[in-house]
Scaffold this motif. Structure first.
Motif, mmCIF file in Angstrom:
data_model
loop_
_atom_site.group_PDB
_atom_site.id
_atom_site.type_symbol
_atom_site.label_atom_id
_atom_site.label_comp_id
_atom_site.label_asym_id
_atom_site.label_seq_id
_atom_site.Cartn_x
_atom_site.Cartn_y
_atom_site.Cartn_z
ATOM 1 N N TRP A 134 0.877 -1.173 0.000
ATOM 2 C CA TRP A 134 0.000 0.000 0.000
ATOM 3 C C TRP A 134 0.909 1.216 0.000
ATOM 4 C CZ3 TRP A 134 -0.403 4.081 3.315
ATOM 5 C CH2 TRP A 134 -1.624 4.744 3.440
ATOM 6 N N ILE A 135 0.726 2.106 -0.980
ATOM 7 C CA ILE A 135 1.556 3.309 -1.063
ATOM 8 C C ILE A 135 0.657 4.526 -1.203
ATOM 9 C CG2 ILE A 135 3.295 4.582 -2.377
ATOM 10 C CD1 ILE A 135 4.460 1.936 -3.282
ATOM 11 N N ALA A 136 0.884 5.510 -0.337
ATOM 12 C CA ALA A 136 0.253 6.818 -0.452
ATOM 13 C C ALA A 136 1.339 7.803 -0.872
ATOM 14 C CB ALA A 136 -0.364 7.237 0.878
ATOM 15 N N LEU A 137 0.927 8.892 -1.511
ATOM 16 C CA LEU A 137 1.883 9.886 -2.004
ATOM 17 C C LEU A 137 1.471 11.270 -1.545
ATOM 18 C CD1 LEU A 137 4.279 10.744 -3.794
ATOM 19 C CD2 LEU A 137 2.690 10.765 -5.734
ATOM 20 N N ASP A 138 2.352 11.928 -0.790
ATOM 21 C CA ASP A 138 2.152 13.300 -0.327
ATOM 22 C C ASP A 138 3.068 14.192 -1.154
ATOM 23 O OD1 ASP A 138 1.969 15.732 1.007
ATOM 24 O OD2 ASP A 138 2.240 14.858 2.997
ATOM 25 N N THR A 139 2.476 15.121 -1.893
ATOM 26 C CA THR A 139 3.281 15.977 -2.770
ATOM 27 C C THR A 139 3.537 17.360 -2.188
ATOM 28 O OG1 THR A 139 1.327 16.683 -3.990
ATOM 29 C CG2 THR A 139 2.534 14.761 -4.844
ATOM 30 N N ASN A 140 2.934 17.703 -1.047
ATOM 31 C CA ASN A 140 3.167 18.968 -0.349
ATOM 32 C C ASN A 140 2.821 20.199 -1.178
ATOM 33 O OD1 ASN A 140 5.672 17.070 0.935
ATOM 34 N ND2 ASN A 140 4.212 18.010 2.335
ATOM 35 N N CYS A 141 1.659 20.187 -1.810
ATOM 36 C CA CYS A 141 1.052 21.352 -2.478
ATOM 37 C C CYS A 141 1.901 21.996 -3.579
ATOM 38 C CB CYS A 141 0.687 22.417 -1.440
ATOM 39 S SG CYS A 141 -0.343 21.836 -0.100
#
Length: 185
Positions: A62-69
């Motif tokens: 399971w992978i989530a991706l946070d790109t920080n706006c």
């Protein structure tokens, strides 16, 4: 006020640093998997790097991706569509500014990856605006920014009532970390 209630399964995941290079993120993913994690959160904004992480993790992780706006609404939609083959659990904090709830709602309908956001919310008024805009699938208020344990507990009730999932956000140490643990419990 009593915290708790129904027993919930809590799935810890490491929130990996931004590595900026495919080989470095792949090595970090492999280390996390060797430590027993099967859920991971990346902080990248490059498709090739995300693809390297997915390859290292395999299809079962399971992978989530946070790109920080980092993106405008149109850029966020385009990037979400490009990263869809990586089978992400969610794509977090896609749009600048983070309070552009109408824009985030357009992103939500413009691509298939669930939208996660909310760590920058500072009040129930902001939360209500985000929920009214139907801007998120997963809402992530931060106990430090939102006003403490009781405020986030109330926010979680509003989030669930609006049909979104609640996932607390915590990248903090000390009291913020401890407060997040209380919310998770």
């Amino acid at each position: 006020t009593r915290l708790g209630g129904a027993r919930r399964e809590i799935t810890p995941y490491p929130s990996l640093l931004r590595y900026g290079e495919p080989a470095l993120v792949a090595a970090a993913v492999e280390r996390a998997l060797q430590q027993g994690f099967r859920h991971l959160k990346l902080h990248e904004d490059n498709i090739a790097i995300v693809a390297a992480a997915r390859e290292a993790a395999g299809a079962q992780a399971w992978i989530a991706l946070d790109t920080n706006c980092p993106w405008s609404v149109s850029e966020a939609i385009a990037m979400a569509r490009r990263v869809e083959p990586q089978d992400l659990a969610w794509l977090e904090e896609r749009v600048w500014p983070p309070e552009d709830h109408a824009g985030l709602a357009r992103v939500r309908t413009g691509a298939r990856i669930p939208v996660a956001a909310g760590e920058n919310l500072a009040s129930t008024t902001e939360l209500s605006a985000m929920l009214a805009a139907r801007a998120v699938d997963i809402c992530q208020p931060s106990v430090i920014k939102f006003g403490g344990i009781e405020a986030v507990r109330q926010a979680a009730t509003l989030i669930r009532a609006a049909g979104a999932d609640y996932v607390p956000h915590c990248f903090y140490f000390g009291p913020g970390y401890l407060a997040s643990l209380q919310l998770a419990a």
